[in-house]
Design an enzyme around this catalytic site. Structure first.
Site, PDB file in Angstrom:
ATOM      1  N   GLU A 131       0.819  -1.214   0.000  1.00 48.85           N
ATOM      2  CA  GLU A 131       0.000   0.000   0.000  1.00 48.85           C
ATOM      3  C   GLU A 131       0.850   1.259   0.000  1.00 48.85           C
ATOM      4  OE1 GLU A 131      -0.633  -2.576   2.021  1.00 48.85           O
ATOM      5  OE2 GLU A 131      -2.622  -3.261   1.410  1.00 48.85           O
ATOM      6  N   HIS A 176     -11.357  -4.669   9.264  1.00 50.77           N
ATOM      7  CA  HIS A 176     -11.879  -4.713   7.891  1.00 50.77           C
ATOM      8  C   HIS A 176     -13.257  -4.068   7.788  1.00 50.77           C
ATOM      9  CE1 HIS A 176      -8.634  -7.511   7.069  1.00 50.77           C
ATOM     10  NE2 HIS A 176      -8.994  -7.595   5.805  1.00 50.77           N
TER      11      HIS A 176
END
Lengths: 326, 331
Positions: B60, B129
């Site tokens: 990322e 999440h």
């Protein structure tokens, strides 16, 4: 290297040195404030690397980036004015030494965050390779300290997998603030890390312009051919402290003998000796280069001093671009 | 006008903008295979090829930072984060670099960058999440923050994001991808930032909600109507820039405001909205502004715990009743 190129590199290196010596002096007088990270002693690396640029090539710099900016052709008047926090500064007084941008000269910016430029360089390389379809390359400078940052490893992996034209230039100046490379790095040579990312890695004497040039030529050629990134480690030395307030750099975390030994290996003296011996540069030419550089630095200081502070009205400007697209 | 899914609307917006501008580029984890985990890039690789859309390594920091590198060199990247939670691996690239470079460079560097993030509760994804970070993003100067609730808003706002010359964090909600709605076919259909959507007119109270909270807000308004209470429902759609005028106008009319968001309560954007409403509509307010939010806790896994944490129509009804001083009534 041609005579012309060698003389150009020499003049850039001297300009970089003089500019920073002056900046240090002004900092001590309180006329320059904030963060200042001198590149003194490392000038050969940026100057040799950026000599191999052609129009359209790009680079990202670091917190210790004044040398990269000067090697990249940034206007020293605007640089000095920025250090003074003046309206005529490269970043209008909003940036300071760690936020200098000069896209016209391929400079995507100095950076306040260690390893901040490595992923940006990958993105610039994606534009060059996939969108613009050029054979241009991107240099990304970082220190041995930044070679321990995760994003550097992510970026080397990405550049390798996508065969991006990035030249990773690790300037191993031996110290991350007060801590030595020996204490902080798992490898003797940072270039060893290249093998983990299937790219060529080479360690070079970072104070030797000719050796650096040979290494950069190879890396640039490879990148232009579409064969992907390389890692070049330039072993060099930060003569001064991490920043001007670092009083431990001489006889503290580093012995005075060690510092003096590296000063004897000065990259500028070394190049001048070579040029004088080879007859590329005469004493007179050298004197006139020094005089020209001194005048340039004096003029930069004068320009900075005479410039106004930014109008407080600009405070809220440029948070967002107001320019509409299509 | 076709009735399509929110995920398809996002896909169509990207496809149209990629056709319109050859400098638009898409990257993110798995975007080249099966449309990615949520199907938002379906069929794009076939049309545009690997020079325009690429699956990235799970890196990322590298690819969020690379998006910035692309944007400042003249490309228009769309970067997809599979889960917003993963932005924490790239906060330097987003916050220190992307958001600030235009300001730090005195306007010299421009960042046409769309960061698409998938967020929210509803699937029992647990604490790492199912977060909502729009409040966090909105706190960073230099980022625009978009939270679309419907397929039409998703398409119109995403096209605006891609054409914008600033970094835009486009917050998609995982529970909305499969929802369907009418979406204009016109390739020039866009929705400007900073324009709230008035979803239901009312006169007794204003309910302000975005994204996945819009549906329970509308349901609450239905239930309240049965009690003879007329609630107005407004979706600001973009947190930055914020259509403050629309919120203030509504509260001037109703005298009551309930703000609903899925992001955590403490320092959530609802607090900012409440501050602005009281600042500009103080003399119109008949009750303190109420908030309905997730609690100041990590999102729990068990479905019943997750459900208990997330605002629903019943909680919104209670909050409206409180602004009417009728919360002691058993309804």
């Amino acid at each position: 290297m041609t005579h012309q190129e060698l003389l150009e590199i020499y003049e850039r290196m001297v300009l970089s040195r003089r500019f920073e010596e002056k900046a240090e002096e002004l900092y001590a007088q309180g006329r320059v404030t904030g963060s200042l990270h001198p590149y003194i002693g490392q000038e050969a690396v940026a100057c040799a690397a950026l000599l191999r640029r052609k129009p359209g090539d790009l680079f990202t710099s670091t917190h210790r980036g004044l040398g990269h900016c000067i090697a990249g052709g940034m206007d020293v008047r605007g640089m000095m004015a920025e250090l003074f926090g003046k309206a005529t500064g490269i970043s209008g007084g909003k940036g300071g030494s760690m936020h200098l941008f000069d896209p016209q000269n391929g400079n995507l910016g100095t950076n306040g965050i260690v390893a901040g430029g490595t992923s940006i360089a990958c993105g610039a390389a994606i534009t060059l390779k996939l969108i613009d379809r050029t054979d241009n390359v991107v240099f990304t400078f970082f220190g041995e300290g930044a070679s321990n940052e995760g994003v550097t490893h992510e970026s080397m992996n990405l550049a390798s997998v996508w065969k991006l034209p990035v030249i990773f230039v690790c300037e191993n100046n031996q110290y991350q603030v007060f801590t030595s490379a020996m204490e902080s790095c798992s490898v003797q040579d940072i270039s060893q890390r290249a093998s983990a990312y299937s790219m060529p890695g080479e360690t070079v004497d970072g104070n030797d312009v000719l050796a650096l040039d040979a290494a950069f030529r190879k890396a640039v050629e490879r990148a232009r051919q579409g064969e992907g990134p390389s890692l070049i480690e330039a072993k060099t030395y930060r003569w001064l402290g991490h920043w001007p307030g670092d009083v431990f750099a001489y006889g503290g975390y580093r012995s005075t003998e060690e510092v003096e030994r590296w000063k004897k290996a000065c990259p500028i003296v070394r190049l001048s000796r070579h040029l004088l011996e080879a007859g590329t540069m005469t004493r007179e030419m050298m004197d006139s280069i020094h005089a020209r550089v001194d005048a340039q630095v004096e003029e930069a200081v004068r320009f900075a001093e005479d410039s106004p502070e930014p109008d407080v009205g600009v405070l809220m400007q440029h948070v967002f671009s107001e320019v509409q697209n299509g | 006008m076709a009735k399509i899914k929110y995920a398809t609307a996002i896909r169509d917006a990207m496809a149209e903008e990629m056709r319109r501008d050859p400098r638009v580029f898409v990257m993110g984890e798995d975007v080249e295979r099966f449309g990615g985990v949520f199907g938002c890039t379906l069929d794009l690789p076939e049309e545009f090829g690997p020079d325009r859309i690429r699956s990235t390594p799970i890196s990322e920091a590298a690819f969020v930072g690379a998006g910035l590198g692309m944007a400042i060199t003249g490309a228009r990247p769309i970067v997809e984060l599979q889960y917003v939670d993963f932005i924490m691996c790239a906060m330097d690239q987003l916050v220190n670099q992307t958001a600030k470079i235009h300001y730090m460079s005195n306007g010299k560097m421009t960042v046409p960058y769309t960061l698409r993030v998938q967020q929210g509760c509803g699937r029992g994804n647990g604490a790492q999440h199912a977060q909502n970070f729009e409040s966090l993003f909105a706190n960073i100067p230099g980022l625009k923050v978009v939270c679309p609730a419907t397929p039409a808003d998703a398409k119109g706002l995403l096209k605006t994001a891609i054409r914008d010359n600033n970094p835009v964090v486009f917050c998609e909600h995982k529970m909305l991808y499969a929802t369907r709605g009418e979406v204009p076919d016109d390739p020039d259909f866009t929705i400007p930032f900073g324009k709230a959507a008035l979803l239901r007119e009312g006169k007794d109270a204003t309910i302000i909600a975005t994204a996945y909270m819009v549906a329970p807000a509308l349901e609450a308004a239905d239930r309240l109507a049965k009690e003879g209470i007329s609630a107005e429902v407004i979706d600001p759609r973009t947190i930055v820039p914020l259509d403050e005028d629309a919120l203030v106008r509504s509260v001037e009319k109703t005298g009551r405001a309930v703000i609903v968001h899925e992001t955590n309560e403490f320092c959530g954007f609802g607090a900012e909205l409440a501050f602005r409403i009281q600042g500009r509509a103080f003399k119109y307010l008949d009750a303190p502004v109420e908030r309905v939010t997730t609690a100041q806790i990590p999102m729990p896994y068990a479905r019943n715990l997750e459900k208990a944490n997330v605002p629903d129509a019943a909680r919104i009804v209670r909050a409206v009743m409180k602004t009417l001083y009728r919360d002691k009534e058993g309804s």
